[in-house]
Design a protein around this motif. Structure first.
Motif, PDB file in Angstrom:
ATOM      1  N   UNK A   1      11.994 -24.304 -15.129  1.00 38.34           N
ATOM      2  CA  UNK A   1      12.798 -25.445 -14.767  1.00 38.34           C
ATOM      3  C   UNK A   1      12.054 -26.657 -15.250  1.00 38.34           C
ATOM      4  N   UNK A   2      12.826 -27.457 -16.057  1.00 39.30           N
ATOM      5  CA  UNK A   2      12.314 -28.744 -16.588  1.00 39.30           C
ATOM      6  C   UNK A   2      12.287 -29.922 -15.614  1.00 39.30           C
ATOM      7  N   UNK A   3      11.432 -30.925 -16.196  1.00 33.76           N
ATOM      8  CA  UNK A   3      11.216 -32.012 -15.344  1.00 33.76           C
ATOM      9  C   UNK A   3      12.496 -32.774 -14.636  1.00 33.76           C
ATOM     10  N   UNK A   4      13.518 -32.662 -15.519  1.00 33.04           N
ATOM     11  CA  UNK A   4      14.842 -33.520 -15.500  1.00 33.04           C
ATOM     12  C   UNK A   4      15.443 -32.734 -14.447  1.00 33.04           C
ATOM     13  N   UNK A   5      15.598 -31.388 -14.518  1.00 32.12           N
ATOM     14  CA  UNK A   5      16.365 -30.666 -13.666  1.00 32.12           C
ATOM     15  C   UNK A   5      15.930 -30.557 -12.287  1.00 32.12           C
ATOM     16  N   UNK A   6      14.426 -30.739 -12.239  1.00 31.83           N
ATOM     17  CA  UNK A   6      13.482 -30.680 -10.862  1.00 31.83           C
ATOM     18  C   UNK A   6      14.029 -32.022 -10.150  1.00 31.83           C
ATOM     19  N   UNK A   7      13.972 -32.917 -11.040  1.00 31.51           N
ATOM     20  CA  UNK A   7      14.323 -34.420 -10.415  1.00 31.51           C
ATOM     21  C   UNK A   7      15.642 -34.378  -9.651  1.00 31.51           C
ATOM     22  N   UNK A   8      16.467 -33.880 -10.322  1.00 29.92           N
ATOM     23  CA  UNK A   8      17.976 -33.973  -9.754  1.00 29.92           C
ATOM     24  C   UNK A   8      18.272 -32.912  -8.584  1.00 29.92           C
ATOM     25  N   UNK A   9      17.295 -32.080  -8.217  1.00 32.17           N
ATOM     26  CA  UNK A   9      17.636 -31.430  -7.232  1.00 32.17           C
ATOM     27  C   UNK A   9      17.590 -32.010  -5.679  1.00 32.17           C
ATOM     28  N   UNK A  10      18.471 -31.624  -5.009  1.00 31.38           N
ATOM     29  CA  UNK A  10      18.785 -32.276  -3.565  1.00 31.38           C
ATOM     30  C   UNK A  10      18.678 -31.222  -2.465  1.00 31.38           C
ATOM     31  N   UNK A  11      17.710 -31.497  -1.574  1.00 34.67           N
ATOM     32  CA  UNK A  11      17.752 -30.188  -0.682  1.00 34.67           C
ATOM     33  C   UNK A  11      19.204 -30.526   0.252  1.00 34.67           C
ATOM     34  N   UNK A  12      19.397 -29.200   0.852  1.00 33.46           N
ATOM     35  CA  UNK A  12      20.675 -29.243   1.682  1.00 33.46           C
ATOM     36  C   UNK A  12      20.800 -30.143   2.862  1.00 33.46           C
ATOM     37  N   UNK A  13      19.713 -30.627   3.499  1.00 36.12           N
ATOM     38  CA  UNK A  13      19.788 -31.410   4.638  1.00 36.12           C
ATOM     39  C   UNK A  13      20.195 -32.853   4.001  1.00 36.12           C
ATOM     40  N   UNK A  15      21.635 -33.616   1.404  1.00 34.25           N
ATOM     41  CA  UNK A  15      23.183 -33.516   1.076  1.00 34.25           C
ATOM     42  C   UNK A  15      24.132 -33.666   2.269  1.00 34.25           C
ATOM     43  N   UNK A  16      23.699 -33.006   3.247  1.00 39.92           N
ATOM     44  CA  UNK A  16      24.603 -32.977   4.338  1.00 39.92           C
ATOM     45  C   UNK A  16      24.579 -34.479   5.218  1.00 39.92           C
TER      46      UNK A  16
END
Length: 104
Positions: A1-13, A15-16
């Protein structure tokens, strides 16, 4: 996983929490009254009946005997059927005789 996609990750909590959806029951205000009382000849009685409610529990014993037959335990099924045959009558007696005939 590159740095850009790692920073774009949002956990489910997270997000909800940000979704704006409340935790209330979504169908709590749903009205299921369909007005069927206007059609008593079609709907019939509103009273339910328990199809397994018999005084001697013969219906439950018949179900158990059928289950024994399904697992090929003929001795167990026969024992159950013979234990209730004397207390049965009508449709139950016919069913017991039919099940016993499968054992012979």
């Amino acid at each position: 996983m590159d740095k850009a996609s790692k920073d774009d990750f949002i956990d489910i909590e997270t997000l909800l929490e940000n979704s704006g959806v409340n935790d209330d029951e979504p169908y709590s205000e749903l009205d299921l009254d369909l007005g069927l009382e206007e059609f008593p000849d079609v709907v019939g009685s509103q009273e339910g009946s328990d199809v397994d409610d018999d005084e001697d529990g013969i219906g439950a014993q018949l179900d158990l005997a059928r289950a024994y037959l399904e697992i090929d335990d003929q001795a167990g099924a026969k024992e159950i059927l013979l234990s209730v045959v004397d207390n049965s009558s009508g449709a139950q007696r016919i069913e017991i005789d039919k099940l016993l005939s499968r054992l012979r």
